[in-house]
Design an enzyme around this catalytic site. Sequence first.
Site, short mmCIF file in Angstrom:
data_model
loop_
_atom_site.label_atom_id
_atom_site.label_comp_id
_atom_site.label_asym_id
_atom_site.label_seq_id
_atom_site.Cartn_x
_atom_site.Cartn_y
_atom_site.Cartn_z
N TRP A 151 -37.53 -36.60 33.08
CA TRP A 151 -36.33 -36.49 32.20
C TRP A 151 -35.53 -35.21 33.10
O TRP A 151 -34.35 -35.72 33.05
CB TRP A 151 -36.55 -35.99 30.87
CG TRP A 151 -35.38 -35.38 30.21
CD1 TRP A 151 -35.42 -33.88 29.70
CD2 TRP A 151 -34.16 -35.91 30.05
NE1 TRP A 151 -34.20 -33.93 29.22
CE2 TRP A 151 -33.60 -34.65 29.27
CE3 TRP A 151 -33.44 -36.91 30.36
CZ2 TRP A 151 -32.02 -34.96 29.16
CZ3 TRP A 151 -32.03 -37.02 29.84
CH2 TRP A 151 -31.56 -36.22 29.47
N ASP A 159 -44.06 -40.53 22.54
CA ASP A 159 -43.33 -39.45 23.01
C ASP A 159 -44.03 -39.03 24.39
O ASP A 159 -44.97 -38.30 24.34
CB ASP A 159 -43.03 -38.58 22.17
CG ASP A 159 -41.93 -37.49 22.85
OD1 ASP A 159 -41.49 -37.94 23.67
OD2 ASP A 159 -41.71 -36.14 22.40
N HIS A 161 -39.60 -40.43 21.10
CA HIS A 161 -39.33 -38.83 21.29
C HIS A 161 -38.19 -38.69 20.10
O HIS A 161 -38.26 -37.38 19.56
CB HIS A 161 -38.43 -38.58 22.72
CG HIS A 161 -37.91 -37.18 22.65
ND1 HIS A 161 -39.10 -36.08 22.70
CD2 HIS A 161 -36.83 -36.87 22.73
CE1 HIS A 161 -38.34 -35.15 22.86
NE2 HIS A 161 -36.95 -35.41 22.90
N ASP A 172 -37.46 -31.38 19.66
CA ASP A 172 -36.83 -31.23 20.80
C ASP A 172 -36.21 -29.81 20.92
O ASP A 172 -36.92 -28.78 20.61
CB ASP A 172 -35.70 -32.14 21.12
CG ASP A 172 -35.09 -32.14 22.61
OD1 ASP A 172 -35.70 -33.12 23.35
OD2 ASP A 172 -34.17 -31.59 22.83
N TRP A 173 -34.88 -29.49 21.48
CA TRP A 173 -34.28 -28.09 21.56
C TRP A 173 -34.21 -27.60 20.13
O TRP A 173 -34.06 -26.43 20.07
CB TRP A 173 -32.99 -28.19 22.46
CG TRP A 173 -33.16 -27.87 23.92
CD1 TRP A 173 -33.37 -28.38 25.05
CD2 TRP A 173 -33.26 -26.51 24.51
NE1 TRP A 173 -33.69 -27.92 26.11
CE2 TRP A 173 -33.36 -26.57 25.74
CE3 TRP A 173 -33.15 -25.20 23.74
CZ2 TRP A 173 -33.53 -25.53 26.49
CZ3 TRP A 173 -33.44 -24.15 24.35
CH2 TRP A 173 -33.64 -24.35 26.06
#
Length: 300
Positions: free
Chosen positions: A163, A249, A278, A123-124
């Site tokens: 999202w 995901d 995810h 992710d980030w």
Amino acid sequence: MQVLRTPDDRFSGLEGWPYAPHYLEIENPDGPPLRLHYVDEGPRDGAPVLLMHGEPSWAYLYRNVIAGLVAKGRRVIGPDLIGFGRSDKPASRADYTYERHVAWMSRWLTALDLSGLTLFCQDWGGLIGLRLVAAFPERFAGIVVANTGLPAGSGMTEGFKAWLTFSQAVPLMPIGMIVNGGAARNLTPEEVAAYDAPFPDETYKEGARQFPALVPVTPEHASVAQNLEAWKVLERFERPVVTAFSDADPVTHGGDAMFQARMPGAKGQPHVTLKGGHFLQEDCPDDIVAVIDGLISRRP
């Protein structure tokens, strides 16, 4: 810049979280210094692994991965990004930008003088972690990329679009339930509560609110130019790169192909598709440990 700090008692007795906190105060040219929290477990002489979390989680996401890697003799470092976990939380959404996040984590990385790192990013954790690799390639011995990307204005998946819309519209951001919804398994109530712990109320969630809007998915987004420059470095990164995306995901599905095609270190590596959503750290921590440990073991 007003800065909030989550009270320590919010982190007492969390399910599956025995790890002692470590803190580093980092320079913040736009406001007061910021206290950044990180986990540092395992032998000091073990091969160091950097675990980078994303939105809206914290190092708790890696609790089982930490335990597995320490059992294999690895040193494991897991920071909380500013705005998350036990790290300080600027109180205004405008305080959070992509470039500030990169700068904050760069100061932390260099202050601790970490090197020889194997990065696992999701992710980030990838959007920031891969920028750290591009800025300090000499500090990284290998990378495992999972459910993330380094976008530079070329669009978004339908999963990310959904999202983004949800995150900007929901009146109360249910952090624990978001993580639960992004995992393939159902988290226990105690685990959901641990993800809610850093955020006593909505005022602490401005970083979590802002993160989705910062992803540079259009040419007009800030940081597109910086990410394009970072890709130039990553396209010359020859140390081992393994992709370990999950099979369920909708946000990053298919993103592993880009890393395999563009990063020379990915050539000939044993890329895997893991079972999970995810937040695959919640679904297959043992498999993640095996991928990371395997990459380290194969290195000369």
